[in-house]
Enzyme design. Structure first.
Site, short mmCIF file in Angstrom:
data_model
loop_
_atom_site.label_atom_id
_atom_site.label_comp_id
_atom_site.label_asym_id
_atom_site.label_seq_id
_atom_site.Cartn_x
_atom_site.Cartn_y
_atom_site.Cartn_z
N ALA A 155 3.07 6.09 -2.65
CA ALA A 155 4.23 6.92 -3.00
C ALA A 155 4.41 7.01 -4.52
O ALA A 155 4.72 8.08 -5.05
CB ALA A 155 5.49 6.38 -2.34
N GLY A 191 0.82 -1.22 0.00
CA GLY A 191 0.00 0.00 0.00
C GLY A 191 0.84 1.26 0.00
O GLY A 191 0.54 2.23 -0.70
N CYS A 192 1.90 1.25 0.79
CA CYS A 192 2.76 2.44 0.90
C CYS A 192 3.51 2.69 -0.41
O CYS A 192 3.68 3.84 -0.83
CB CYS A 192 3.73 2.28 2.06
N THR A 193 3.94 1.61 -1.07
CA THR A 193 4.63 1.75 -2.35
C THR A 193 3.67 2.31 -3.39
O THR A 193 4.02 3.25 -4.13
CB THR A 193 5.20 0.39 -2.80
#
Length: 157
Positions: free
Chosen positions: A51, A46-48
């Protein structure tokens, strides 16, 4: 503060470490809008995605007069690796282990997963105006379509 900011509030001007070992704080961006996206961990799915979505739209944010900064408690070295691996162009910052900006905003909080309790970052985005006041807060962000929604809010502000 220790609670989620509301529109019209100012946020604490707490310094964070940049991937290159420098220092950055929200007031460094006064004069332009600032998107702060707080996320749990570098190189997780999710974070990738989040970003990369913000990176993919960076030129549109720039033309709308907004800077973007992603914030987690990952080390500057982890941020450098994250940037290199995914060719990120948004600014990243490392929040302090204790008494950091996410702590002050109530975003670093107790979480539960699989019956375990731990401290973690609640995925949250805050949009600040040119004078550093909160325009909008997105708590508990769902990643899909989020960068586009934030861009529309920047353009509308």
């Amino acid at each position: 503060m220790d609670t989620m900011p509301q529109p019209g509030d100012t946020i604490p001007d707490i310094a964070m470490e940049t991937p290159d070992g420098g220092s950055v704080k929200p007031s460094d961006y006064l004069g332009r809008k600032l998107v702060l996206f707080f996320y749990p961990k570098d190189n997780t799915p999710g974070c990738t995605t989040e970003a990369k979505d913000f990176t993919g739209m960076k030129a549109e944010f720039d033309s709308a007069g907004a800077a973007i900064m992603g914030i987690s408690k990952d080390s500057p070295l982890k941020h450098r690796n994250f940037i290199a691996k995914h060719e990120l162009t948004v600014d990243l910052a490392t929040d302090a282990e204790e008494r950091g900006l996410s702590d002050a905003l109530g975003i670093w909080t107790e979480k539960k997963m699989y019956g375990k309790t731990f401290m973690g970052m609640v995925r949250t985005t805050i949009l600040l105006d040119e004078s550093g006041r909160v325009l909008r807060v997105w708590p508990k962000v769902k990643v899909k379509g989020h960068a586009q929604e934030v861009l529309e809010a920047v353009r509308a502000a």
